[in-house]
Design a protein around this motif. Sequence first.
Motif, PDB file in Angstrom:
ATOM      1  N   VAL A 119      -5.738  11.946  -3.219  1.00 52.33           N
ATOM      2  CA  VAL A 119      -5.741  11.862  -2.804  1.00 52.33           C
ATOM      3  C   VAL A 119      -4.557  10.877  -3.935  1.00 52.33           C
TER       4      VAL A 119
ATOM      5  N   GLN B 280      -0.768  12.168  -3.553  1.00 54.51           N
ATOM      6  CA  GLN B 280      -0.331  11.970  -2.436  1.00 54.51           C
ATOM      7  C   GLN B 280       0.500  10.367  -2.405  1.00 54.51           C
TER       8      GLN B 280
ATOM      9  N   ASP C  83       3.839   9.076  -2.668  1.00 58.90           N
ATOM     10  CA  ASP C  83       3.963   8.078  -1.790  1.00 58.90           C
ATOM     11  C   ASP C  83       4.741   7.402  -2.948  1.00 58.90           C
TER      12      ASP C  83
ATOM     13  N   GLU D 220      -6.488  16.954   2.992  1.00 60.76           N
ATOM     14  CA  GLU D 220      -4.277  16.106   2.656  1.00 60.76           C
ATOM     15  C   GLU D 220      -4.555  15.615   3.534  1.00 60.76           C
ATOM     16  N   ASP D 221      -5.076  15.454   5.086  1.00 56.49           N
ATOM     17  CA  ASP D 221      -5.618  14.127   6.001  1.00 56.49           C
ATOM     18  C   ASP D 221      -6.694  13.097   5.609  1.00 56.49           C
TER      19      ASP D 221
ATOM     20  N   ASP E 136      -4.374  11.195   3.592  1.00 53.88           N
ATOM     21  CA  ASP E 136      -3.621  10.462   4.296  1.00 53.88           C
ATOM     22  C   ASP E 136      -4.545   9.653   5.210  1.00 53.88           C
TER      23      ASP E 136
ATOM     24  N   LEU F 235      -5.093   6.138   2.545  1.00 50.89           N
ATOM     25  CA  LEU F 235      -4.274   5.722   1.756  1.00 50.89           C
ATOM     26  C   LEU F 235      -4.098   4.506   3.139  1.00 50.89           C
ATOM     27  N   CYS F 236      -3.954   4.925   4.443  1.00 50.42           N
ATOM     28  CA  CYS F 236      -3.727   4.851   5.574  1.00 50.42           C
ATOM     29  C   CYS F 236      -4.937   2.614   5.648  1.00 50.42           C
TER      30      CYS F 236
ATOM     31  N   TRP G  70      -4.274   5.898  12.968  1.00 51.08           N
ATOM     32  CA  TRP G  70      -4.451   7.758  12.092  1.00 51.08           C
ATOM     33  C   TRP G  70      -4.742   8.792  13.056  1.00 51.08           C
TER      34      TRP G  70
ATOM     35  N   SER H 295      -3.262  15.995  11.156  1.00 52.60           N
ATOM     36  CA  SER H 295      -2.149  16.056  11.094  1.00 52.60           C
ATOM     37  C   SER H 295      -2.084  18.483  11.980  1.00 52.60           C
TER      38      SER H 295
END
Length: 346
Positions: A16, A19, A23, A225-226, A229, A232-233, A305, A308
């Motif tokens: 987190v 990333q 970002d 890593e997903d 993501d 954060l979403c 979401w 990926s």
Amino acid sequence: MKILVTGGAGFIGSAVVRQAVRDGFEVVNLDALTYAANLDNVASVADAPGYAFVQADITDRAAMDAVFADHAPDAVMHLAAESHVDRSIDGPGAFIQTNVTGTYTLLEAARAYWTKAGKPDGFRFHHVSTDEVFGSLGPTGMFTEDTPYDPRSPYSASKAASDHLVRAWGETYGLPVVLSNCSNNYGPFHFPEKLVPVVILNALHGKPIPVYGAGENVRDWLFVEDHADALLCVLQNGELGRSYNIGGENEARNIDLIRTICGLLDRMHPEGAPHDRLIEFVTDRPGHDARYAIDPSRIRAELGWRPSVTLEQGLERTVRWYLDNENWWRPLLDRDGVGARLGVTA
Ligand code: NAD
């Protein structure tokens, strides 16, 4: 936006942090640096502008008040926890202390800070939790956000308690909270005692790969890593007071996951192949939950979401990372008798 990330030197927290810094967020990484932490996990962002690290324990109210006063975050992402189920069976006390008392202490410090600041609308307290709070499924069905809680290990019980505290602080005091419950993570920087790294490292050392019971337990797996993501979403777009189930849409029996990793190693590190000859079935974990499966419809429909990478792609990236980063994992085998317990040495 400045985010206070607790547990940011651990496995998921560091993903987190990396990333969030990439970002463009300002990040305050708060971690007590227990055995599970490693500042090497965040070395790639340590010099980034807007990044700060604070060593502190979430059970220490004075230290939490000081962090809020000194750094004035716009949001909290709470990941600090004792996280390993087997350790919770051997010594549940630390899990109650950090996951329950620590979450309570952090909530109170956040509430005092938010109240003093005039209860700003944009403030968020995002509590990061696990699907293990829902208990164990039979061969069919999935956990939704409305599944009743039924934790069965000291770890999941302590996480369930922390989820309840966070909801209660939202309902009772109006603290702007949002929650997420996620399935099993895997990926780079995973501490060597967890299942995926155990399989990789024991295979690399030609040591037995222990599989609980008959390896029939089913988990949903999400690339770390997903997960970062998704978190954060949820932080930015999640509805206040709501919880979101996060999953990888990748259900696998443990034995199949382990065979897949062995197959990847056969291809990527042929020395010692076939690696699945090392699989050894061991006495099952007490109270071992049979199956977890996540229904991710809400996060997909409301926040758009989805993961990926597939399990196969994420595992290939993970195996590659462990093959390329021996300088990261080798010293950790010395820590807390981890290598000795796994039968591999530093
Ligand atoms: P981890 O054990 O790798 O990291 C936890 C971090 O918290 C460590 O850096 C540790 O030093 C820190 N910490 C522990 N006690 C602390 C305390 N008292 N004060 C401050 N810091 C403290 O765990 P992880 O796998 O990264 O999990 C992070 C969070 O995500 C946890 O809340 C866990 O319950 C949740 N979660 C994990 C998974 C998973 O598969 N690993 C899945 C879903 C949810």
